[in-house]
Design a protein around this motif. Structure first.
Motif, PDB file in Angstrom:
ATOM      1  N   ILE A  25      49.635  32.901  32.335  1.00 35.79           N
ATOM      2  CA  ILE A  25      50.758  32.723  33.259  1.00 35.79           C
ATOM      3  C   ILE A  25      50.296  31.955  34.485  1.00 35.79           C
ATOM      4  N   THR A  26      49.272  32.464  35.138  1.00 33.09           N
ATOM      5  CA  THR A  26      48.740  31.796  36.329  1.00 33.09           C
ATOM      6  C   THR A  26      47.349  32.333  36.622  1.00 33.09           C
ATOM      7  N   SER A  27      46.659  31.637  37.505  1.00 34.00           N
ATOM      8  CA  SER A  27      45.318  32.034  37.912  1.00 34.00           C
ATOM      9  C   SER A  27      45.196  31.853  39.417  1.00 34.00           C
ATOM     10  N   LEU A  28      44.438  32.738  40.055  1.00 37.82           N
ATOM     11  CA  LEU A  28      44.289  32.644  41.500  1.00 37.82           C
ATOM     12  C   LEU A  28      42.863  33.007  41.901  1.00 37.82           C
ATOM     13  N   GLY A  34      30.981  41.986  49.589  1.00 31.76           N
ATOM     14  CA  GLY A  34      30.185  42.997  48.908  1.00 31.76           C
ATOM     15  C   GLY A  34      30.540  42.938  47.438  1.00 31.76           C
ATOM     16  N   THR A  35      31.024  44.045  46.878  1.00 30.46           N
ATOM     17  CA  THR A  35      31.558  44.019  45.510  1.00 30.46           C
ATOM     18  C   THR A  35      33.065  44.221  45.493  1.00 30.46           C
ATOM     19  N   TYR A  36      33.704  44.139  46.660  1.00 26.00           N
ATOM     20  CA  TYR A  36      35.159  44.201  46.737  1.00 26.00           C
ATOM     21  C   TYR A  36      35.769  42.882  46.282  1.00 26.00           C
ATOM     22  N   VAL A  37      36.931  42.967  45.636  1.00 27.05           N
ATOM     23  CA  VAL A  37      37.768  41.807  45.327  1.00 27.05           C
ATOM     24  C   VAL A  37      38.833  41.715  46.411  1.00 27.05           C
ATOM     25  N   VAL A  38      38.855  40.602  47.156  1.00 25.80           N
ATOM     26  CA  VAL A  38      39.785  40.439  48.273  1.00 25.80           C
ATOM     27  C   VAL A  38      40.729  39.282  47.964  1.00 25.80           C
ATOM     28  N   VAL A  39      42.033  39.546  48.030  1.00 28.39           N
ATOM     29  CA  VAL A  39      43.042  38.534  47.732  1.00 28.39           C
ATOM     30  C   VAL A  39      43.987  38.383  48.912  1.00 28.39           C
ATOM     31  N   THR A  40      44.641  37.219  48.964  1.00 27.34           N
ATOM     32  CA  THR A  40      45.644  36.950  49.991  1.00 27.34           C
ATOM     33  C   THR A  40      47.023  37.363  49.469  1.00 27.34           C
ATOM     34  N   VAL A  41      47.753  38.099  50.281  1.00 22.98           N
ATOM     35  CA  VAL A  41      49.041  38.662  49.877  1.00 22.98           C
ATOM     36  C   VAL A  41      50.090  38.339  50.938  1.00 22.98           C
ATOM     37  N   PRO A  48      50.184  35.372  55.906  1.00 19.16           N
ATOM     38  CA  PRO A  48      49.183  35.744  54.900  1.00 19.16           C
ATOM     39  C   PRO A  48      48.360  36.943  55.353  1.00 19.16           C
ATOM     40  N   LEU A  49      48.242  37.933  54.470  1.00 26.17           N
ATOM     41  CA  LEU A  49      47.474  39.137  54.738  1.00 26.17           C
ATOM     42  C   LEU A  49      46.371  39.247  53.686  1.00 26.17           C
ATOM     43  N   ARG A  50      45.299  39.937  54.025  1.00 24.82           N
ATOM     44  CA  ARG A  50      44.164  40.054  53.101  1.00 24.82           C
ATOM     45  C   ARG A  50      43.994  41.520  52.683  1.00 24.82           C
ATOM     46  N   PHE A  51      43.960  41.715  51.358  1.00 23.38           N
ATOM     47  CA  PHE A  51      43.891  43.056  50.798  1.00 23.38           C
ATOM     48  C   PHE A  51      42.735  43.176  49.822  1.00 23.38           C
ATOM     49  N   ASN A  98      60.052  46.410  48.362  1.00 22.60           N
ATOM     50  CA  ASN A  98      59.389  45.233  48.929  1.00 22.60           C
ATOM     51  C   ASN A  98      58.959  44.250  47.844  1.00 22.60           C
ATOM     52  N   THR A  99      58.780  43.006  48.268  1.00 24.63           N
ATOM     53  CA  THR A  99      58.291  41.952  47.376  1.00 24.63           C
ATOM     54  C   THR A  99      56.918  41.511  47.832  1.00 24.63           C
ATOM     55  N   LEU A 100      55.961  41.546  46.897  1.00 25.35           N
ATOM     56  CA  LEU A 100      54.598  41.092  47.175  1.00 25.35           C
ATOM     57  C   LEU A 100      54.350  39.805  46.405  1.00 25.35           C
ATOM     58  N   GLU A 101      53.793  38.818  47.076  1.00 29.05           N
ATOM     59  CA  GLU A 101      53.410  37.564  46.427  1.00 29.05           C
ATOM     60  C   GLU A 101      51.904  37.409  46.530  1.00 29.05           C
ATOM     61  N   VAL A 102      51.276  37.266  45.361  1.00 29.82           N
ATOM     62  CA  VAL A 102      49.833  37.037  45.270  1.00 29.82           C
ATOM     63  C   VAL A 102      49.656  35.773  44.445  1.00 29.82           C
ATOM     64  N   GLY A 103      49.268  34.679  45.091  1.00 30.04           N
ATOM     65  CA  GLY A 103      49.281  33.399  44.399  1.00 30.04           C
ATOM     66  C   GLY A 103      50.705  33.090  43.974  1.00 30.04           C
ATOM     67  N   ARG A 104      50.885  32.770  42.686  1.00 29.66           N
ATOM     68  CA  ARG A 104      52.222  32.498  42.161  1.00 29.66           C
ATOM     69  C   ARG A 104      52.881  33.723  41.549  1.00 29.66           C
ATOM     70  N   MET A 105      52.211  34.851  41.604  1.00 29.77           N
ATOM     71  CA  MET A 105      52.771  36.085  41.048  1.00 29.77           C
ATOM     72  C   MET A 105      53.638  36.789  42.090  1.00 29.77           C
ATOM     73  N   ARG A 106      54.808  37.261  41.634  1.00 32.75           N
ATOM     74  CA  ARG A 106      55.704  38.021  42.494  1.00 32.75           C
ATOM     75  C   ARG A 106      55.877  39.414  41.909  1.00 32.75           C
ATOM     76  N   PHE A 107      55.663  40.414  42.754  1.00 32.15           N
ATOM     77  CA  PHE A 107      55.833  41.803  42.359  1.00 32.15           C
ATOM     78  C   PHE A 107      56.992  42.364  43.179  1.00 32.15           C
ATOM     79  N   VAL A 108      58.083  42.708  42.513  1.00 30.05           N
ATOM     80  CA  VAL A 108      59.298  43.111  43.216  1.00 30.05           C
ATOM     81  C   VAL A 108      59.446  44.626  43.203  1.00 30.05           C
TER      82      VAL A 108
END
Length: 402
Positions: A25-28, A34-41, A48-51, A98-108
Protein backbone atom coordinates in the motif's frame (compact mmCIF):
# COMPACT_ATOMS: atom_id res chain seq x y z
CA UNK A 1 21.31 -28.93 15.65
CA UNK A 2 19.22 -31.44 17.58
CA UNK A 3 18.56 -28.96 20.41
CA UNK A 4 17.49 -26.32 17.90
CA UNK A 5 15.05 -28.77 16.30
CA UNK A 6 13.50 -29.58 19.67
CA UNK A 7 13.04 -25.93 20.51
CA UNK A 8 11.45 -25.20 17.13
CA UNK A 9 8.94 -28.00 17.66
CA UNK A 10 8.03 -26.77 21.13
CA UNK A 11 7.15 -23.31 19.88
CA UNK A 12 4.89 -24.47 17.05
CA UNK A 13 6.34 -22.35 14.29
CA UNK A 14 6.84 -22.91 10.59
CA UNK A 15 9.31 -21.67 8.00
CA UNK A 16 7.65 -19.74 5.20
CA UNK A 17 8.84 -20.56 1.68
CA UNK A 18 6.20 -18.70 -0.29
CA UNK A 19 7.04 -16.34 -3.10
CA UNK A 20 7.74 -12.66 -2.65
CA UNK A 21 4.80 -11.12 -4.50
CA UNK A 22 3.33 -8.47 -2.26
CA UNK A 23 0.40 -6.06 -2.36
CA UNK A 24 2.13 -2.98 -1.00
CA UNK A 25 0.00 0.00 0.00
CA UNK A 26 2.66 2.48 1.06
CA UNK A 27 6.00 2.82 2.78
CA UNK A 28 7.31 5.45 5.17
CA UNK A 29 10.61 6.21 6.90
CA UNK A 30 11.22 6.20 10.62
CA UNK A 31 13.95 7.34 12.95
CA UNK A 32 15.69 5.04 15.36
CA UNK A 33 16.27 6.63 18.75
CA UNK A 34 18.10 4.00 20.74
CA UNK A 35 15.96 1.01 19.77
CA UNK A 36 12.74 3.04 19.63
CA UNK A 37 10.89 3.45 16.32
CA UNK A 38 9.93 7.14 16.00
CA UNK A 39 7.45 8.31 13.35
CA UNK A 40 5.91 11.64 12.39
CA UNK A 41 2.16 11.84 13.02
CA UNK A 42 -0.55 14.40 12.26
CA UNK A 43 -3.58 14.28 14.57
CA UNK A 44 -6.63 15.91 12.95
CA UNK A 45 -5.20 19.26 11.77
CA UNK A 46 -2.16 19.31 14.04
CA UNK A 47 1.36 20.35 13.25
CA UNK A 48 3.77 17.42 12.74
CA UNK A 49 4.20 15.49 15.99
CA UNK A 50 6.72 12.77 16.82
CA UNK A 51 5.62 9.51 18.42
CA UNK A 52 7.33 6.33 19.57
CA UNK A 53 5.65 3.29 18.05
CA UNK A 54 4.35 1.33 21.05
CA UNK A 55 2.74 -2.02 20.28
CA UNK A 56 2.25 -2.61 24.02
CA UNK A 57 -0.28 0.22 24.32
CA UNK A 58 -3.86 -0.18 23.14
CA UNK A 59 -4.55 3.47 22.29
CA UNK A 60 -2.34 6.36 21.31
CA UNK A 61 -1.18 8.47 24.24
CA UNK A 62 0.01 12.08 24.17
CA UNK A 63 2.55 12.69 26.92
CA UNK A 64 3.74 16.22 26.16
CA UNK A 65 2.86 19.15 23.90
CA UNK A 66 5.53 21.75 23.26
CA UNK A 67 5.15 25.51 22.73
CA UNK A 68 5.51 25.12 18.96
CA UNK A 69 2.98 22.26 18.70
CA UNK A 70 -0.56 22.97 17.53
CA UNK A 71 -3.22 20.38 18.37
CA UNK A 72 -7.03 20.36 18.57
CA UNK A 73 -8.84 17.63 20.53
CA UNK A 74 -12.31 17.31 22.06
CA UNK A 75 -12.39 15.50 25.38
CA UNK A 76 -15.33 13.50 26.66
CA UNK A 77 -14.06 11.84 29.79
CA UNK A 78 -11.23 11.32 32.26
CA UNK A 79 -9.86 7.88 33.09
CA UNK A 80 -7.26 6.30 35.33
CA UNK A 81 -4.42 4.63 33.48
CA UNK A 82 -3.06 1.35 34.84
CA UNK A 83 0.35 -0.03 33.99
CA UNK A 84 3.61 -1.18 35.47
CA UNK A 85 5.23 0.47 38.44
CA UNK A 86 4.00 1.43 41.87
CA UNK A 87 3.47 4.59 43.89
CA UNK A 88 1.32 6.94 41.82
CA UNK A 89 -2.11 7.32 40.25
CA UNK A 90 -2.20 8.44 36.63
CA UNK A 91 -5.12 10.17 34.94
CA UNK A 92 -5.69 10.96 31.29
CA UNK A 93 -8.27 12.91 29.29
CA UNK A 94 -10.03 10.84 26.62
CA UNK A 95 -10.77 12.02 23.08
CA UNK A 96 -12.71 9.90 20.57
CA UNK A 97 -13.23 10.10 16.82
CA UNK A 98 -9.81 11.42 15.81
CA UNK A 99 -7.93 11.00 12.55
CA UNK A 100 -4.24 10.11 12.58
CA UNK A 101 -2.07 10.47 9.49
CA UNK A 102 1.26 8.64 9.35
CA UNK A 103 2.85 9.12 5.96
CA UNK A 104 0.08 8.33 3.48
CA UNK A 105 -1.80 6.13 5.94
CA UNK A 106 -4.96 7.48 7.57
CA UNK A 107 -6.36 5.95 10.73
CA UNK A 108 -9.89 7.18 11.43
CA UNK A 109 -12.10 7.13 14.51
CA UNK A 110 -9.12 6.81 16.83
CA UNK A 111 -9.25 7.13 20.62
CA UNK A 112 -6.47 9.23 22.13
CA UNK A 113 -5.43 9.66 25.75
CA UNK A 114 -3.78 12.87 26.91
CA UNK A 115 -1.87 12.57 30.17
CA UNK A 116 -2.81 15.33 32.60
CA UNK A 117 0.84 15.36 33.71
CA UNK A 118 3.97 14.47 31.75
CA UNK A 119 5.32 11.55 33.74
CA UNK A 120 7.59 10.00 31.11
CA UNK A 121 9.78 12.97 30.12
CA UNK A 122 10.36 11.22 26.80
CA UNK A 123 12.04 14.24 25.19
CA UNK A 124 14.55 14.56 28.00
CA UNK A 125 15.01 10.81 28.22
CA UNK A 126 15.76 10.36 24.51
CA UNK A 127 17.30 13.75 23.75
CA UNK A 128 14.78 14.24 20.93
CA UNK A 129 11.44 16.01 20.81
CA UNK A 130 8.84 13.28 21.48
CA UNK A 131 5.11 13.98 21.90
CA UNK A 132 3.87 10.57 22.93
CA UNK A 133 3.27 6.89 22.16
CA UNK A 134 1.55 5.59 19.03
CA UNK A 135 -0.58 2.63 20.13
CA UNK A 136 -1.34 -0.77 18.64
CA UNK A 137 -4.21 0.65 16.52
CA UNK A 138 -1.35 1.17 14.07
CA UNK A 139 -1.21 -2.59 13.36
CA UNK A 140 -4.92 -3.24 12.82
CA UNK A 141 -6.42 -4.13 9.43
CA UNK A 142 -3.10 -4.37 7.54
CA UNK A 143 0.13 -6.30 7.36
CA UNK A 144 2.90 -4.07 8.75
CA UNK A 145 6.59 -4.66 8.06
CA UNK A 146 9.29 -3.00 10.18
CA UNK A 147 12.72 -3.01 8.58
CA UNK A 148 15.27 -1.83 11.14
CA UNK A 149 18.08 -1.98 8.58
CA UNK A 150 16.43 0.36 6.07
CA UNK A 151 14.48 2.21 8.77
CA UNK A 152 11.23 1.88 6.88
CA UNK A 153 7.71 0.73 7.72
CA UNK A 154 5.70 -0.81 4.88
CA UNK A 155 1.96 -1.50 4.80
CA UNK A 156 0.41 -4.32 2.75
CA UNK A 157 -3.10 -5.51 2.02
CA UNK A 158 -3.81 -8.39 4.36
CA UNK A 159 -6.04 -10.36 1.99
CA UNK A 160 -3.45 -10.74 -0.78
CA UNK A 161 -0.15 -10.57 1.12
CA UNK A 162 2.47 -13.23 0.37
CA UNK A 163 5.33 -13.59 2.80
CA UNK A 164 8.90 -13.19 1.47
CA UNK A 165 11.10 -16.27 1.58
CA UNK A 166 13.01 -17.21 4.69
CA UNK A 167 10.66 -15.82 7.31
CA UNK A 168 9.36 -17.92 10.19
CA UNK A 169 5.67 -17.68 11.09
CA UNK A 170 4.88 -17.40 14.81
CA UNK A 171 1.29 -17.56 16.11
CA UNK A 172 -0.05 -14.53 17.95
CA UNK A 173 -2.83 -14.13 20.47
CA UNK A 174 -4.68 -10.81 20.22
CA UNK A 175 -6.24 -9.40 23.38
CA UNK A 176 -7.48 -5.82 23.76
CA UNK A 177 -5.65 -4.90 20.54
CA UNK A 178 -2.32 -6.12 21.96
CA UNK A 179 -0.21 -8.92 20.49
CA UNK A 180 1.14 -11.82 22.57
CA UNK A 181 3.26 -14.80 21.65
CA UNK A 182 5.18 -17.65 23.25
CA UNK A 183 8.93 -17.63 23.75
CA UNK A 184 11.16 -20.32 25.20
CA UNK A 185 13.33 -19.38 28.17
CA UNK A 186 16.54 -21.35 28.65
CA UNK A 187 17.56 -21.25 32.30
CA UNK A 188 20.79 -21.97 34.12
CA UNK A 189 19.08 -24.74 36.07
CA UNK A 190 16.12 -26.82 35.02
CA UNK A 191 14.34 -27.39 31.75
CA UNK A 192 13.54 -24.64 29.22
CA UNK A 193 10.18 -23.05 29.98
CA UNK A 194 7.58 -21.52 27.74
CA UNK A 195 6.42 -18.02 28.59
CA UNK A 196 3.64 -15.92 27.09
CA UNK A 197 4.93 -12.41 26.47
CA UNK A 198 3.57 -9.13 25.19
CA UNK A 199 5.28 -7.78 22.07
CA UNK A 200 6.18 -4.25 23.08
CA UNK A 201 8.12 -2.00 20.71
CA UNK A 202 7.74 0.81 23.27
CA UNK A 203 9.70 -0.95 26.03
CA UNK A 204 13.41 -0.28 25.59
CA UNK A 205 14.68 -3.49 27.16
CA UNK A 206 15.32 -7.02 25.97
CA UNK A 207 12.65 -8.71 28.07
CA UNK A 208 11.21 -8.90 31.53
CA UNK A 209 9.77 -12.02 33.09
CA UNK A 210 8.03 -12.64 36.37
CA UNK A 211 8.93 -15.47 38.71
CA UNK A 212 5.40 -16.36 39.79
CA UNK A 213 2.81 -18.74 38.43
CA UNK A 214 3.11 -22.15 36.85
CA UNK A 215 6.21 -21.68 34.71
CA UNK A 216 8.72 -22.12 37.55
CA UNK A 217 11.13 -19.54 36.22
CA UNK A 218 14.16 -18.97 38.42
CA UNK A 219 16.66 -16.16 38.81
CA UNK A 220 20.06 -16.53 37.14
CA UNK A 221 23.01 -17.24 39.42
CA UNK A 222 24.33 -13.67 39.09
CA UNK A 223 21.91 -10.77 39.29
CA UNK A 224 21.88 -7.10 40.18
CA UNK A 225 19.05 -5.63 42.21
CA UNK A 226 17.84 -2.09 41.72
CA UNK A 227 15.95 0.32 39.49
CA UNK A 228 14.85 -1.30 36.22
CA UNK A 229 12.96 1.59 34.67
CA UNK A 230 9.91 3.80 34.83
CA UNK A 231 6.39 2.47 34.40
CA UNK A 232 3.15 4.36 34.00
CA UNK A 233 2.35 4.01 37.69
CA UNK A 234 5.85 4.61 39.04
CA UNK A 235 9.35 3.17 39.30
CA UNK A 236 9.94 -0.51 38.52
CA UNK A 237 12.44 -2.28 40.74
CA UNK A 238 13.73 -5.83 40.73
CA UNK A 239 16.61 -8.05 39.64
CA UNK A 240 18.26 -8.29 36.25
CA UNK A 241 20.76 -10.82 34.99
CA UNK A 242 21.90 -12.90 32.03
CA UNK A 243 20.09 -16.08 31.08
CA UNK A 244 21.62 -18.70 28.74
CA UNK A 245 19.13 -18.09 25.96
CA UNK A 246 15.77 -16.74 24.86
CA UNK A 247 14.17 -18.31 21.77
CA UNK A 248 11.86 -16.27 19.57
CA UNK A 249 10.38 -18.14 16.63
CA UNK A 250 13.11 -20.75 17.06
CA UNK A 251 15.87 -18.15 16.78
CA UNK A 252 18.14 -17.95 19.78
CA UNK A 253 19.01 -14.69 21.47
CA UNK A 254 22.26 -15.63 23.16
CA UNK A 255 22.86 -14.66 26.79
CA UNK A 256 20.41 -11.76 26.90
CA UNK A 257 20.08 -9.52 29.95
CA UNK A 258 16.57 -10.06 31.30
CA UNK A 259 14.76 -8.20 34.08
CA UNK A 260 12.71 -9.82 36.85
CA UNK A 261 10.50 -7.10 38.41
CA UNK A 262 9.31 -7.14 41.99
CA UNK A 263 5.75 -8.43 42.21
CA UNK A 264 4.52 -5.16 43.76
CA UNK A 265 5.48 -3.22 40.60
CA UNK A 266 3.58 -5.55 38.22
CA UNK A 267 0.57 -6.36 40.40
CA UNK A 268 -1.98 -4.81 38.01
CA UNK A 269 -0.56 -6.75 35.10
CA UNK A 270 -0.64 -10.02 37.06
CA UNK A 271 -4.29 -9.39 37.89
CA UNK A 272 -5.51 -8.21 34.49
CA UNK A 273 -3.38 -10.01 31.88
CA UNK A 274 -2.58 -13.67 31.28
CA UNK A 275 1.11 -13.29 30.49
CA UNK A 276 4.49 -14.00 32.03
CA UNK A 277 6.35 -10.96 30.73
CA UNK A 278 7.27 -8.65 27.87
CA UNK A 279 9.55 -8.86 24.84
CA UNK A 280 10.93 -5.38 24.30
CA UNK A 281 12.55 -3.33 21.56
CA UNK A 282 16.13 -4.40 22.32
CA UNK A 283 15.10 -7.92 21.29
CA UNK A 284 12.60 -7.07 18.54
CA UNK A 285 15.02 -4.71 16.77
CA UNK A 286 17.29 -7.72 16.09
CA UNK A 287 14.79 -9.12 13.59
CA UNK A 288 13.09 -8.23 10.35
CA UNK A 289 9.47 -8.09 11.52
CA UNK A 290 6.18 -8.51 9.66
CA UNK A 291 3.09 -8.12 11.85
CA UNK A 292 -0.01 -9.78 10.36
CA UNK A 293 -2.45 -8.82 13.10
CA UNK A 294 -5.59 -9.62 11.04
CA UNK A 295 -4.45 -13.26 10.76
CA UNK A 296 -2.80 -13.36 14.22
CA UNK A 297 0.70 -14.11 12.88
CA UNK A 298 4.15 -12.62 13.25
CA UNK A 299 6.75 -13.34 10.57
CA UNK A 300 10.38 -12.79 11.48
CA UNK A 301 13.96 -13.50 10.54
CA UNK A 302 17.21 -12.21 12.06
CA UNK A 303 18.85 -9.02 10.83
CA UNK A 304 22.47 -7.92 11.22
CA UNK A 305 21.92 -6.96 14.88
CA UNK A 306 20.89 -10.46 15.88
CA UNK A 307 24.26 -11.66 17.19
CA UNK A 308 25.35 -8.46 18.88
CA UNK A 309 26.15 -8.83 22.59
CA UNK A 310 23.49 -7.71 25.03
CA UNK A 311 24.63 -4.82 27.19
CA UNK A 312 23.24 -3.32 30.35
CA UNK A 313 23.82 -0.24 32.48
CA UNK A 314 27.25 -1.26 33.80
CA UNK A 315 27.98 2.13 35.39
CA UNK A 316 24.68 2.06 37.27
CA UNK A 317 23.51 5.63 36.67
CA UNK A 318 20.58 6.99 34.67
CA UNK A 319 20.53 10.30 32.80
CA UNK A 320 18.17 12.66 31.04
CA UNK A 321 19.09 15.55 28.71
CA UNK A 322 17.93 18.79 30.29
CA UNK A 323 15.68 20.94 28.12
CA UNK A 324 16.65 24.09 30.01
CA UNK A 325 19.96 25.81 30.73
CA UNK A 326 22.66 24.64 31.19
CA UNK A 327 21.38 21.86 28.82
CA UNK A 328 23.69 19.24 30.31
CA UNK A 329 22.81 15.60 31.02
CA UNK A 330 21.35 15.27 34.50
CA UNK A 331 22.00 12.13 36.52
CA UNK A 332 18.65 11.37 38.16
CA UNK A 333 19.37 7.96 39.64
CA UNK A 334 22.44 6.10 40.89
CA UNK A 335 22.12 2.42 41.74
CA UNK A 336 23.32 1.63 45.23
CA UNK A 337 26.54 -0.40 45.19
CA UNK A 338 27.12 0.22 41.48
CA UNK A 339 30.44 1.39 39.99
CA UNK A 340 29.02 4.93 39.74
CA UNK A 341 27.95 4.84 43.39
CA UNK A 342 31.38 3.62 44.44
CA UNK A 343 32.93 6.49 42.45
CA UNK A 344 30.97 9.01 44.52
CA UNK A 345 28.54 10.07 41.81
CA UNK A 346 25.25 11.42 43.13
CA UNK A 347 21.75 12.01 41.87
CA UNK A 348 21.56 15.62 40.66
CA UNK A 349 25.09 15.73 39.21
CA UNK A 350 25.46 17.26 35.75
CA UNK A 351 27.73 15.62 33.16
CA UNK A 352 30.16 18.15 31.65
CA UNK A 353 32.32 15.57 29.87
CA UNK A 354 32.47 11.77 29.63
CA UNK A 355 35.72 10.36 28.27
CA UNK A 356 36.32 13.81 26.74
CA UNK A 357 32.92 13.80 25.00
CA UNK A 358 31.13 17.11 25.58
CA UNK A 359 27.92 16.66 27.57
CA UNK A 360 26.36 19.77 26.04
CA UNK A 361 26.71 18.79 22.38
CA UNK A 362 26.88 14.97 22.40
CA UNK A 363 23.78 12.86 21.72
CA UNK A 364 22.69 11.47 25.08
CA UNK A 365 22.29 8.03 23.51
CA UNK A 366 26.01 8.04 22.65
CA UNK A 367 26.80 8.98 26.24
CA UNK A 368 24.62 6.13 27.47
CA UNK A 369 26.59 3.83 25.21
CA UNK A 370 29.67 4.61 27.31
CA UNK A 371 27.79 3.51 30.43
CA UNK A 372 26.59 0.23 28.94
CA UNK A 373 29.83 -1.52 28.01
CA UNK A 374 32.23 -3.20 30.44
CA UNK A 375 35.79 -2.15 29.66
CA UNK A 376 39.23 -2.42 31.25
CA UNK A 377 39.60 1.34 30.76
CA UNK A 378 37.83 3.43 33.43
CA UNK A 379 35.10 5.87 32.47
CA UNK A 380 36.31 9.37 33.32
CA UNK A 381 33.69 12.02 34.05
CA UNK A 382 33.77 15.72 34.73
CA UNK A 383 30.70 16.63 36.77
CA UNK A 384 29.07 19.81 37.98
CA UNK A 385 27.62 19.67 41.51
CA UNK A 386 26.27 22.74 43.26
CA UNK A 387 28.44 24.97 41.09
CA UNK A 388 31.63 22.97 41.77
CA UNK A 389 33.52 20.90 39.21
CA UNK A 390 34.21 17.31 40.25
CA UNK A 391 36.29 14.61 38.58
CA UNK A 392 35.09 11.02 38.88
CA UNK A 393 36.57 7.72 37.71
CA UNK A 394 34.17 4.81 37.22
CA UNK A 395 35.57 1.26 37.05
CA UNK A 396 33.48 -0.41 34.34
CA UNK A 397 33.56 -3.95 35.70
CA UNK A 398 31.01 -6.43 34.39
CA UNK A 399 29.09 -7.54 37.49
CA UNK A 400 27.20 -10.13 35.41
CA UNK A 401 30.30 -11.60 33.79
CA UNK A 402 31.41 -15.21 34.03
Amino acid sequence: MRAFFIIVCCLSIQTVVAGNRQSQITSLPFEMVGTYVVVTVHINTSTPLRFILDSGLSNTMITEVGPADSLSLHFSDKVRIKGLGAGRTVEALVSHGNTLEVGRMRFVNQTIHLLTEDLFNLSELTGYSINGLLGSDFFQDHVVQIDYNKRRITFYESSSFEVPRGYVAVPLTIRQQKMYTEVLVKQEHGKPRKATVLLDTGAELTAWLHLYGENELTLPGKTIYGYIGEGINGPITGHFGRIPGLYVGGWKLDRPVVSFPDSATIVDMLRDEAREGTLGSQALSRFHLIFDEPNALLYLKPNHRHRRPFNYNVAGMDMIKQSEAPFLPLIYHVREGSPAHKAGIQSGDLVVTANNMNGFSTDINLLRGLMDKPTHTPLRLTLLRNGLTIEATVLMKDELGD
